[in-house]
Design a protein around this motif. Sequence first.
Motif, PDB file in Angstrom:
ATOM      1  N   GLU A  44      41.323  45.375  30.599  1.00 36.70           N
ATOM      2  CA  GLU A  44      41.290  45.828  31.996  1.00 36.70           C
ATOM      3  C   GLU A  44      39.958  45.504  32.656  1.00 36.70           C
ATOM      4  O   GLU A  44      39.915  45.026  33.789  1.00 36.70           O
ATOM      5  CB  GLU A  44      41.536  47.332  32.075  1.00 36.70           C
ATOM      6  N   VAL A  45      38.874  45.770  31.952  1.00 33.84           N
ATOM      7  CA  VAL A  45      37.547  45.526  32.513  1.00 33.84           C
ATOM      8  C   VAL A  45      37.341  44.035  32.765  1.00 33.84           C
ATOM      9  O   VAL A  45      36.832  43.631  33.826  1.00 33.84           O
ATOM     10  CB  VAL A  45      36.452  46.082  31.571  1.00 33.84           C
ATOM     11  N   LEU A  46      37.726  43.201  31.826  1.00 38.57           N
ATOM     12  CA  LEU A  46      37.551  41.759  31.991  1.00 38.57           C
ATOM     13  C   LEU A  46      38.395  41.209  33.135  1.00 38.57           C
ATOM     14  O   LEU A  46      37.926  40.380  33.924  1.00 38.57           O
ATOM     15  CB  LEU A  46      37.884  41.035  30.684  1.00 38.57           C
ATOM     16  N   VAL A  47      39.642  41.661  33.235  1.00 37.58           N
ATOM     17  CA  VAL A  47      40.510  41.196  34.324  1.00 37.58           C
ATOM     18  C   VAL A  47      39.916  41.597  35.668  1.00 37.58           C
ATOM     19  O   VAL A  47      39.846  40.788  36.603  1.00 37.58           O
ATOM     20  CB  VAL A  47      41.947  41.745  34.154  1.00 37.58           C
ATOM     21  N   ALA A  48      39.456  42.843  35.778  1.00 38.49           N
ATOM     22  CA  ALA A  48      38.855  43.300  37.036  1.00 38.49           C
ATOM     23  C   ALA A  48      37.609  42.497  37.371  1.00 38.49           C
ATOM     24  O   ALA A  48      37.393  42.113  38.527  1.00 38.49           O
ATOM     25  CB  ALA A  48      38.529  44.789  36.944  1.00 38.49           C
ATOM     26  N   SER A  49      36.796  42.210  36.376  1.00 37.84           N
ATOM     27  CA  SER A  49      35.571  41.455  36.600  1.00 37.84           C
ATOM     28  C   SER A  49      35.878  40.027  37.049  1.00 37.84           C
ATOM     29  O   SER A  49      35.257  39.517  37.992  1.00 37.84           O
ATOM     30  CB  SER A  49      34.737  41.436  35.315  1.00 37.84           C
ATOM     31  N   ILE A  50      36.824  39.388  36.393  1.00 38.38           N
ATOM     32  CA  ILE A  50      37.186  38.011  36.760  1.00 38.38           C
ATOM     33  C   ILE A  50      37.744  37.966  38.176  1.00 38.38           C
ATOM     34  O   ILE A  50      37.375  37.105  38.979  1.00 38.38           O
ATOM     35  CB  ILE A  50      38.193  37.428  35.747  1.00 38.38           C
TER      36      ILE A  50
END
Length: 159
Positions: A44-50
């Motif tokens: 979730e964190v990586l998707v939001a960051s990207i």
Amino acid sequence: MESMKTELDVTESQMEDWVSDVKDWADATTINTTDVAGLASRVEVLVASIKRRSQRLYKDCDSNKGRARIRRKIRDERGFLSSVVEKYNRMVPTTETLCFENILSGETAWPWQLPHSDSVDLRTMRRAFDLVMAGKRIQEEKMILQREMNQHWRSGESC
């Protein structure tokens, strides 16, 4: 925040619980990626960051050199996300696997966020957390402004 409390029909203590749940979730994203919950949080964190970096690419940077640096960060995060998704998919049943191509395409319904009648979804808790934190920031700004105005009035009296 008051309108959200009435909209969701929750009490002050429930809002505080949500805030602590979101803080715990944020702590969990940096702790461990060897269990399914840790991997899910990391995804979730990586998707939001990207997504955030991609949306802000041309707004935040007006040079090719700066955009190239941001694109490199996006590529690195995508590579890391790919490995986390693969690891997650190896640990869960096939009904809960993630498709790497689909998770960046739009609003994703995460398999670990299945709706439960007795629980509140993470998005609602995050919204509550954001509102509580915004309220705290407003109070801090108010105190700072009052202190500065008081100092200004005192300095004006001495002249």
